[in-house]
Design an enzyme around this catalytic site. Sequence first.
Site, mmCIF file in Angstrom:
data_model
loop_
_atom_site.group_PDB
_atom_site.id
_atom_site.type_symbol
_atom_site.label_atom_id
_atom_site.label_comp_id
_atom_site.label_asym_id
_atom_site.label_seq_id
_atom_site.Cartn_x
_atom_site.Cartn_y
_atom_site.Cartn_z
ATOM 1 N N ARG A 1 40.129 -8.186 -43.303
ATOM 2 C CA ARG A 1 39.218 -8.461 -42.189
ATOM 3 C C ARG A 1 38.906 -7.185 -41.394
ATOM 4 N NH1 ARG A 1 41.760 -12.431 -39.310
ATOM 5 N NH2 ARG A 1 41.000 -13.826 -40.923
ATOM 6 N N CYS B 1 51.929 -11.650 -20.315
ATOM 7 C CA CYS B 1 52.916 -11.560 -21.398
ATOM 8 C C CYS B 1 54.027 -10.583 -21.020
ATOM 9 C CB CYS B 1 52.215 -11.101 -22.686
ATOM 10 S SG CYS B 1 53.351 -11.020 -24.084
ATOM 11 N N CYS C 1 48.780 -14.121 -42.295
ATOM 12 C CA CYS C 1 47.721 -13.200 -41.879
ATOM 13 C C CYS C 1 48.443 -12.050 -41.188
ATOM 14 C CB CYS C 1 46.765 -13.904 -40.914
ATOM 15 S SG CYS C 1 45.527 -12.796 -40.212
ATOM 16 N N CYS D 1 44.339 -21.234 -37.723
ATOM 17 C CA CYS D 1 45.224 -20.067 -37.658
ATOM 18 C C CYS D 1 45.733 -19.995 -36.228
ATOM 19 C CB CYS D 1 44.440 -18.806 -38.003
ATOM 20 S SG CYS D 1 45.422 -17.289 -37.854
ATOM 21 N N CYS E 1 40.880 -19.438 -34.999
ATOM 22 C CA CYS E 1 42.161 -18.759 -34.736
ATOM 23 C C CYS E 1 42.490 -18.845 -33.254
ATOM 24 C CB CYS E 1 42.068 -17.293 -35.113
ATOM 25 S SG CYS E 1 41.490 -17.012 -36.781
ATOM 26 N N CYS F 1 53.404 -4.084 -25.380
ATOM 27 C CA CYS F 1 52.598 -3.473 -26.441
ATOM 28 C C CYS F 1 51.531 -2.565 -25.796
ATOM 29 C CB CYS F 1 51.955 -4.550 -27.301
ATOM 30 S SG CYS F 1 53.174 -5.790 -27.831
HETATM 31 FE FE1 SF4 Z 1 52.080 -9.870 -25.575
HETATM 32 FE FE2 SF4 Z 1 52.162 -7.743 -27.188
HETATM 33 FE FE3 SF4 Z 1 50.991 -10.047 -28.022
HETATM 34 FE FE4 SF4 Z 1 49.858 -8.502 -26.084
HETATM 35 S S1 SF4 Z 1 50.180 -7.979 -28.240
HETATM 36 S S2 SF4 Z 1 50.042 -10.725 -26.063
HETATM 37 S S3 SF4 Z 1 51.681 -7.743 -24.973
HETATM 38 S S4 SF4 Z 1 53.183 -9.722 -27.531
#
Ligand code: SF4
Length: 321
Positions: A256, A49, A184, A124, A93, A53
């Site tokens: 949850r 990704c 959610c 979901c 999900c 984060c």
């Molecule tokens: Fe990507 Fe952030 Fe989702 Fe992880 S939480 S998959 S780094 S967007």
Amino acid sequence: MSLTVSDVEALFDLPFNDLIFRAQGVHRRHFDPNAVQLSTLLSIKTGGCPEDCGYCSQSVRVATGVDSQPLLPLDQVLAAARAAKARGATRFCMGAAWRGPKDKDLAQVAEMIRGVKALGLETCVTLGLLREGQAEQLACAGLDYYNHNLDTSRSHYHEVIHTHAYEDRLDTLGKVRGAGIKVCCGGIMGMGESRRDRAAFIAELTALDPPPESVPINLLVRIPGTPLADVPALEPIEFVRTIAVTRVALPTSVVRLSAGRTQMPDHLQALCFLAGANSIFYGDKLLTTPNPRADTDGALFDRLGLRAMAAEKRSSTPLES
Ligand code: SF4
Ligand code: SAM
Ligand code: DTB
């Protein structure tokens, strides 16, 4: 009803027994106190990704040992959904490690939603930020819930994520709601935030109108290699308080008890159910990390006299043990 940060802080500051008593009262007015909703998670596209984060094992920016995998084929997704249903889950999900879906991805996810729904499960998905028209395509496929977390307070968000903004998340939540899909939306506790941040995060959830139908409260899974790997653990009673405050602040939402249960002894989970949690992730894996086994949860439910909540109803069915 929208609450201010001070309103929510006042709930956090209550004596523990008063807070739990209040949360149980609210819970019993709106839900069967012994029924717990069961959702099973599947990572349909793992790793790689572009976002950063700080808690996540799936960002390209971190070395966590998670193997990247392209979007799973439909038959594998449906096989996992069938197994989840056989174990007693009512919602399936599907999570993808994307900043947001490309239109060609969305067409494939729409097929997954149709297939999972045809098995008689609620659906979901959590696919990241949505562009104009994408929520409508998901609604057209019959999607029940879209998961998109605010994760923490507006001010703490910048400490954890730099590649998108809180406003971007709110914008996608608006698109989901606008397309008639249930929301959610929750967060992660134990990312070095203060109690005021936790209160501000819950106040943000109460400002969503209508409030989210489902509110996942995750305890940070500290994954080696991520920027938050070594953050001090959240004090467990403070986590229980967070569940109770969420229950009081969002009386009609299903709350949850999400990631982090493998770190929690049974008595801590029991306190979370007493505080008003009435949903779990069910099945031995979350997205990239482990979750308690179904038979372990079955045994815990037996000891606590808990039952599985039927889809969209408050009645119950037996759980595997
Ligand atoms: Fe990507 Fe952030 Fe989702 Fe992880 S939480 S998959 S780094 S967007
Ligand atoms: N990429 C999409 C997104 O960010 O919305 C969907 C997948 S993302 C992994 C879904 C959610 O999982 C995050 O918003 C976060 O709340 C939760 N999550 C991810 N890693 C976690 C961790 N290590 N501990 C607890 N929750 C986590
Ligand atoms: C949510 O709030 N928690 C889930 C789900 N929504 C997608 C994800 C938890 C992930 C935990 C870390 C992992 O397994 O990678």
